[in-house]
Design a protein around this motif. Sequence first.
Motif, PDB file in Angstrom:
ATOM      1  N   ILE A 170      29.298   0.618  53.222  1.00 30.72           N
ATOM      2  CA  ILE A 170      30.558   1.369  53.183  1.00 30.72           C
ATOM      3  C   ILE A 170      30.285   2.865  53.101  1.00 30.72           C
ATOM      4  O   ILE A 170      31.012   3.667  53.694  1.00 30.72           O
ATOM      5  CB  ILE A 170      31.428   0.896  52.008  1.00 30.72           C
ATOM      6  CG1 ILE A 170      31.760  -0.586  52.183  1.00 30.72           C
ATOM      7  CG2 ILE A 170      32.723   1.705  51.922  1.00 30.72           C
ATOM      8  CD1 ILE A 170      32.608  -1.168  51.073  1.00 30.72           C
ATOM      9  N   VAL A 171      29.228   3.269  52.380  1.00 32.37           N
ATOM     10  CA  VAL A 171      28.867   4.685  52.331  1.00 32.37           C
ATOM     11  C   VAL A 171      28.547   5.194  53.727  1.00 32.37           C
ATOM     12  O   VAL A 171      28.941   6.297  54.122  1.00 32.37           O
ATOM     13  CB  VAL A 171      27.666   4.908  51.387  1.00 32.37           C
ATOM     14  CG1 VAL A 171      27.143   6.338  51.490  1.00 32.37           C
ATOM     15  CG2 VAL A 171      28.055   4.595  49.945  1.00 32.37           C
ATOM     16  N   ARG A 172      27.843   4.364  54.503  1.00 28.51           N
ATOM     17  CA  ARG A 172      27.529   4.728  55.886  1.00 28.51           C
ATOM     18  C   ARG A 172      28.813   4.910  56.698  1.00 28.51           C
ATOM     19  O   ARG A 172      28.911   5.823  57.534  1.00 28.51           O
ATOM     20  CB  ARG A 172      26.652   3.647  56.510  1.00 28.51           C
ATOM     21  CG  ARG A 172      26.114   3.992  57.903  1.00 28.51           C
ATOM     22  CD  ARG A 172      25.325   2.838  58.484  1.00 28.51           C
ATOM     23  NE  ARG A 172      24.240   2.414  57.593  1.00 28.51           N
ATOM     24  CZ  ARG A 172      24.164   1.217  57.037  1.00 28.51           C
ATOM     25  NH1 ARG A 172      25.118   0.298  57.260  1.00 28.51           N
ATOM     26  NH2 ARG A 172      23.150   0.898  56.249  1.00 28.51           N
ATOM     27  N   LYS A 173      29.788   4.064  56.450  1.00 28.74           N
ATOM     28  CA  LYS A 173      31.078   4.168  57.146  1.00 28.74           C
ATOM     29  C   LYS A 173      31.818   5.449  56.751  1.00 28.74           C
ATOM     30  O   LYS A 173      32.475   6.089  57.568  1.00 28.74           O
ATOM     31  CB  LYS A 173      31.934   2.946  56.803  1.00 28.74           C
ATOM     32  CG  LYS A 173      33.234   2.824  57.574  1.00 28.74           C
ATOM     33  CD  LYS A 173      33.956   1.544  57.180  1.00 28.74           C
ATOM     34  CE  LYS A 173      35.271   1.384  57.966  1.00 28.74           C
ATOM     35  NZ  LYS A 173      35.028   1.166  59.411  1.00 28.74           N
ATOM     36  N   ILE A 174      31.673   5.838  55.478  1.00 23.40           N
ATOM     37  CA  ILE A 174      32.344   7.037  54.969  1.00 23.40           C
ATOM     38  C   ILE A 174      31.686   8.301  55.505  1.00 23.40           C
ATOM     39  O   ILE A 174      32.367   9.221  55.972  1.00 23.40           O
ATOM     40  CB  ILE A 174      32.322   7.048  53.424  1.00 23.40           C
ATOM     41  CG1 ILE A 174      33.182   5.900  52.871  1.00 23.40           C
ATOM     42  CG2 ILE A 174      32.817   8.385  52.872  1.00 23.40           C
ATOM     43  CD1 ILE A 174      32.978   5.640  51.393  1.00 23.40           C
ATOM     44  N   THR A 175      30.356   8.358  55.444  1.00 20.82           N
ATOM     45  CA  THR A 175      29.636   9.588  55.790  1.00 20.82           C
ATOM     46  C   THR A 175      29.200   9.650  57.248  1.00 20.82           C
ATOM     47  O   THR A 175      28.903  10.729  57.757  1.00 20.82           O
ATOM     48  CB  THR A 175      28.388   9.732  54.899  1.00 20.82           C
ATOM     49  OG1 THR A 175      27.485   8.646  55.178  1.00 20.82           O
ATOM     50  CG2 THR A 175      28.768   9.702  53.423  1.00 20.82           C
ATOM     51  N   GLY A 176      29.114   8.490  57.888  1.00 24.35           N
ATOM     52  CA  GLY A 176      28.681   8.459  59.280  1.00 24.35           C
ATOM     53  C   GLY A 176      27.180   8.490  59.462  1.00 24.35           C
ATOM     54  O   GLY A 176      26.694   8.666  60.586  1.00 24.35           O
ATOM     55  N   SER A 177      26.413   8.354  58.368  1.00 20.84           N
ATOM     56  CA  SER A 177      24.955   8.379  58.495  1.00 20.84           C
ATOM     57  C   SER A 177      24.325   7.702  57.280  1.00 20.84           C
ATOM     58  O   SER A 177      25.019   7.287  56.351  1.00 20.84           O
ATOM     59  CB  SER A 177      24.448   9.826  58.581  1.00 20.84           C
ATOM     60  OG  SER A 177      24.533  10.462  57.320  1.00 20.84           O
ATOM     61  N   ASP A 178      22.994   7.627  57.299  1.00 17.74           N
ATOM     62  CA  ASP A 178      22.225   7.110  56.166  1.00 17.74           C
ATOM     63  C   ASP A 178      21.459   8.226  55.468  1.00 17.74           C
ATOM     64  O   ASP A 178      20.454   7.974  54.798  1.00 17.74           O
ATOM     65  CB  ASP A 178      21.241   6.033  56.637  1.00 17.74           C
ATOM     66  CG  ASP A 178      21.913   4.685  56.826  1.00 17.74           C
ATOM     67  OD1 ASP A 178      22.710   4.292  55.958  1.00 17.74           O
ATOM     68  OD2 ASP A 178      21.639   4.031  57.856  1.00 17.74           O
ATOM     69  N   ASP A 179      21.937   9.457  55.604  1.00 23.82           N
ATOM     70  CA  ASP A 179      21.233  10.581  54.997  1.00 23.82           C
ATOM     71  C   ASP A 179      21.259  10.519  53.477  1.00 23.82           C
ATOM     72  O   ASP A 179      20.315  10.957  52.811  1.00 23.82           O
ATOM     73  CB  ASP A 179      21.840  11.902  55.466  1.00 23.82           C
ATOM     74  CG  ASP A 179      21.584  12.159  56.945  1.00 23.82           C
ATOM     75  OD1 ASP A 179      20.657  11.525  57.489  1.00 23.82           O
ATOM     76  OD2 ASP A 179      22.307  12.972  57.546  1.00 23.82           O
ATOM     77  N   ILE A 180      22.370  10.023  52.936  1.00 24.12           N
ATOM     78  CA  ILE A 180      22.486   9.901  51.484  1.00 24.12           C
ATOM     79  C   ILE A 180      22.990   8.507  51.137  1.00 24.12           C
ATOM     80  O   ILE A 180      23.554   7.804  51.981  1.00 24.12           O
ATOM     81  CB  ILE A 180      23.437  10.950  50.871  1.00 24.12           C
ATOM     82  CG1 ILE A 180      24.858  10.793  51.441  1.00 24.12           C
ATOM     83  CG2 ILE A 180      22.911  12.351  51.079  1.00 24.12           C
ATOM     84  CD1 ILE A 180      25.896  11.626  50.713  1.00 24.12           C
ATOM     85  N   ALA A 181      22.775   8.110  49.886  1.00 22.53           N
ATOM     86  CA  ALA A 181      23.311   6.862  49.362  1.00 22.53           C
ATOM     87  C   ALA A 181      24.083   7.179  48.083  1.00 22.53           C
ATOM     88  O   ALA A 181      24.062   8.318  47.595  1.00 22.53           O
ATOM     89  CB  ALA A 181      22.181   5.867  49.084  1.00 22.53           C
ATOM     90  N   LEU A 182      24.765   6.182  47.550  1.00 20.25           N
ATOM     91  CA  LEU A 182      25.552   6.366  46.331  1.00 20.25           C
ATOM     92  C   LEU A 182      24.748   5.903  45.125  1.00 20.25           C
ATOM     93  O   LEU A 182      24.363   4.735  45.028  1.00 20.25           O
ATOM     94  CB  LEU A 182      26.862   5.582  46.418  1.00 20.25           C
ATOM     95  CG  LEU A 182      27.783   5.680  45.199  1.00 20.25           C
ATOM     96  CD1 LEU A 182      28.240   7.118  44.985  1.00 20.25           C
ATOM     97  CD2 LEU A 182      29.007   4.771  45.370  1.00 20.25           C
ATOM     98  N   GLY A 183      24.494   6.818  44.201  1.00 24.62           N
ATOM     99  CA  GLY A 183      23.794   6.484  42.972  1.00 24.62           C
ATOM    100  C   GLY A 183      24.730   6.599  41.790  1.00 24.62           C
ATOM    101  O   GLY A 183      24.711   7.588  41.051  1.00 24.62           O
ATOM    102  N   HIS A 184      25.588   5.611  41.617  1.00 27.85           N
ATOM    103  CA  HIS A 184      26.586   5.639  40.540  1.00 27.85           C
ATOM    104  C   HIS A 184      26.826   4.212  40.077  1.00 27.85           C
ATOM    105  O   HIS A 184      27.152   3.351  40.902  1.00 27.85           O
ATOM    106  CB  HIS A 184      27.897   6.262  41.043  1.00 27.85           C
ATOM    107  CG  HIS A 184      28.824   6.678  39.956  1.00 27.85           C
ATOM    108  ND1 HIS A 184      30.166   6.418  39.990  1.00 27.85           N
ATOM    109  CD2 HIS A 184      28.594   7.335  38.800  1.00 27.85           C
ATOM    110  CE1 HIS A 184      30.731   6.903  38.897  1.00 27.85           C
ATOM    111  NE2 HIS A 184      29.804   7.467  38.162  1.00 27.85           N
ATOM    112  N   PHE A 185      26.686   3.970  38.776  1.00 27.62           N
ATOM    113  CA  PHE A 185      26.755   2.604  38.280  1.00 27.62           C
ATOM    114  C   PHE A 185      28.190   2.131  38.019  1.00 27.62           C
ATOM    115  O   PHE A 185      28.502   1.586  36.968  1.00 27.62           O
ATOM    116  CB  PHE A 185      25.891   2.451  37.026  1.00 27.62           C
ATOM    117  CG  PHE A 185      24.422   2.388  37.318  1.00 27.62           C
ATOM    118  CD1 PHE A 185      23.933   1.553  38.318  1.00 27.62           C
ATOM    119  CD2 PHE A 185      23.511   3.162  36.614  1.00 27.62           C
ATOM    120  CE1 PHE A 185      22.579   1.476  38.599  1.00 27.62           C
ATOM    121  CE2 PHE A 185      22.152   3.100  36.877  1.00 27.62           C
ATOM    122  CZ  PHE A 185      21.684   2.252  37.874  1.00 27.62           C
ATOM    123  N   CYS A 186      29.049   2.375  38.999  1.00 33.26           N
ATOM    124  CA  CYS A 186      30.399   1.800  39.028  1.00 33.26           C
ATOM    125  C   CYS A 186      30.588   1.019  40.322  1.00 33.26           C
ATOM    126  O   CYS A 186      31.710   0.743  40.741  1.00 33.26           O
ATOM    127  CB  CYS A 186      31.464   2.888  38.919  1.00 33.26           C
ATOM    128  SG  CYS A 186      31.455   3.800  37.363  1.00 33.26           S
TER     129      CYS A 186
END
Length: 421
Positions: A170-186
């Motif tokens: 879903i992060v890829r869908k939001i940002t359009g790339s794999d440059d970053i990931a989500l690091g949040h424990f929620c």
Amino acid sequence: MSFLHFIVNDVLGQASILISLIAMIGLIALKKSAGQVITGTLKTLLGFLVLLSGASIIVNALTFLGEIFQKGFHMRGIVTDVGSIAGIAQQTLGRETALIMVLAFIVNILIARLTRFKYIFLTGQASLWMATVCSVIGYMGGLRGTELILTGGIIAGVMAVGMPVLAQPIVRKITGSDDIALGHFCTIGYLVQAGVAKVTGDVSKSTEDFELPQSFSFLQDTYLSMMVVMIPIYLIPAIAAGPEVVAPYANSVNYLVYSFLQSIQFVVGVYVLLSGVRLLLAEIVPAFRGIALRIVPNAIPALDCPVLFPYAPNAVIIGFISTTIGSVIGMFLFPSLGLAMILPGMLTNFFAGGTAGIFGNAVGGRRGAIIGGIFHGLFITLLPALLLPLLGKFGFSNVTFSDSDVISVGLVFGHILNFFH
């Protein structure tokens, strides 16, 4: 022996000093200049102590709120604030928590190095929260010393990779790339919202297709929006409790004025806590990140949730509001099922609710952000209520964890330890 006791307990036993030494080692490994090493080490120490000061302010404000809520409505109101628990836990398990946090980072690097999951978790405060729940639950389950540190570090390290892996589609869908990931424990909460949004929403109608009215623009400021919500949360219980209940706290100040000021004091505590977090992360993350990215080729940094806010700012506000609605519903619903009353955590509602709103919008548009947000609010209100009985053994009677991944680890880890002990 006395010198060893001084080093292990009085120096390394202070989490703030231990974290600062870790930052110093990282900066030296990166071949920083002497001035940069000294600056980074001292700022890390300052940031950690500011964080604990903010947690102390929040604890005082929330303790007052819990008392008047309970007496005003004759209900047991529990607050969700992981920062407060971290501050309390430091008094008993500061060294263990810090070492679990360090070991978790090492485990994270090893997994990223040896597998195809190249995520390096770089959200320092979330790592601290995960290390805290592992140390607290592990300690209550009978683990001590090296056994506690190794078990907690492995669990936290696996979570540091596993959660970005689950969120990345879903992060890829939001940002359009794999440059970053989500690091949040929620993340589990985000996926719950995304699942509801997928079923109930319409991805063709995005939250970003319309402008919020100018009169609501103030909600884009975290602290102003938090103040607007916290003021009635303090004043309504104060009115219900009456001046006699508030008087012991307020001394000669009018009970409504005192309650109003306490609501602002809560926001002050959040401001101080986040200032400490920013100061801490500004120094320790570069040291950790530089080492990690040298060791792990093609590493993907997993960053804190605000990195996603620019991609869907309207979804952030909608997610915050709808999550708050869901948490208020849950606050009154779950006590009827025999669970404790969990007060809405505004910090969690904004950051986690806003991020969940982005997830909901990505797969279900504005309707998914709204409906999914209400379910998200219910979910993050239910989880703390389920965890509370485990935390009660450690003396946390008016506060519980807030982040869904942290709570999930606490529930699973705690019940496994109870089963074997």
